[in-house]
Design an enzyme around this catalytic site. Structure first.
Site, mmCIF file in Angstrom:
data_model
loop_
_atom_site.group_PDB
_atom_site.id
_atom_site.type_symbol
_atom_site.label_atom_id
_atom_site.label_comp_id
_atom_site.label_asym_id
_atom_site.label_seq_id
_atom_site.Cartn_x
_atom_site.Cartn_y
_atom_site.Cartn_z
ATOM 1 N N SER A 54 0.839 -1.336 -0.059
ATOM 2 C CA SER A 54 -0.230 0.031 -0.012
ATOM 3 C C SER A 54 0.861 1.257 0.108
ATOM 4 O O SER A 54 1.585 1.346 0.806
ATOM 5 C CB SER A 54 -1.004 0.173 1.378
ATOM 6 N N VAL A 59 7.294 2.238 4.569
ATOM 7 C CA VAL A 59 8.110 1.698 3.760
ATOM 8 C C VAL A 59 7.624 1.871 2.234
ATOM 9 O O VAL A 59 8.386 2.119 1.361
ATOM 10 C CB VAL A 59 8.493 0.213 4.071
ATOM 11 N N CYS A 60 6.530 1.667 1.910
ATOM 12 C CA CYS A 60 5.992 1.828 0.597
ATOM 13 C C CYS A 60 6.119 3.283 -0.033
ATOM 14 O O CYS A 60 6.461 3.420 -0.984
ATOM 15 C CB CYS A 60 4.579 1.198 0.537
ATOM 16 N N SER A 61 5.830 3.933 1.053
ATOM 17 C CA SER A 61 5.811 5.582 0.707
ATOM 18 C C SER A 61 7.364 5.978 0.332
ATOM 19 O O SER A 61 7.683 6.638 -0.562
ATOM 20 C CB SER A 61 5.221 6.248 1.764
#
Length: 166
Positions: A54, A59-61
């Site tokens: 997501s 971490v994804c950001s």
């Protein structure tokens, strides 16, 4: 199949794991303007594909921001970030984070990318964290299924593979 955990608990990945040397499977995902996008839409380009659970999580950001920052410095490479987030959420997140150098794509409708690249987490209906480099002839030249979903990928290796791909 890749052995992956989420918060140290094993998860089941659905679909077929891809390997270096394979022809990249095609896929259907949605763009931020709700149009169907396929691998074929990037014909003739090297593709660095970042699959994330997501885009709105830490971490994804960070991963998407990092690949966005690097995207312009790699000629003839299109960076794609694919998640199960709705296109509306991806659009909002990109605007809030000034992300303009890569395409965010949503697999929420069909989970087609997840199934075709072996990244769909059965228990969560999210994509596992993975990075693929696909050359201009649609051959896979780099694969990383991150063993713990909450960890970062190997950015340097993925970026070097993208730079080396033709």
């Amino acid at each position: 199949m890749a052995s992956v955990t989420f918060k140290q608990e094993p998860v089941t990945l659905l679909g077929d794991e891809v390997k270096v040397g394979d022809t990249a499977p095609n896929f259907k995902v949605l763009s931020n303007n709700l149009e169907t996008v396929t691998l074929d839409d990037y014909e003739g380009k090297v593709k660095l594909i970042s699959a994330v659970p997501s885009i709105d999580t830490g971490v994804c950001s960070e991963e998407t921001i990092r690949f966005n920052k690097e995207a312009d410095s790699i000629p003839n490479v299109q960076v794609l970030t694919i998640s199960m987030d709705l296109p509306f959420a991806q659009t909002r997140w990109c605007a809030a984070n000034d992300v303009k150098n890569l395409d965010t794509l949503s697999d929420h409708n069909l989970a087609d990318f997840g199934k075709n690249y072996g990244t769909l987490i059965e228990e969560l209906r999210l994509l596992t964290r993975a990075v693929f480099v696909v050359d201009s002839n649609n051959k896979i030249t780099y694969v990383e299924y991150v063993d713990e979903v909450t960890n970062h990928p190997d950015y340097e290796s993925a970026l070097e593979a993208a730079k080396a791909a033709k």
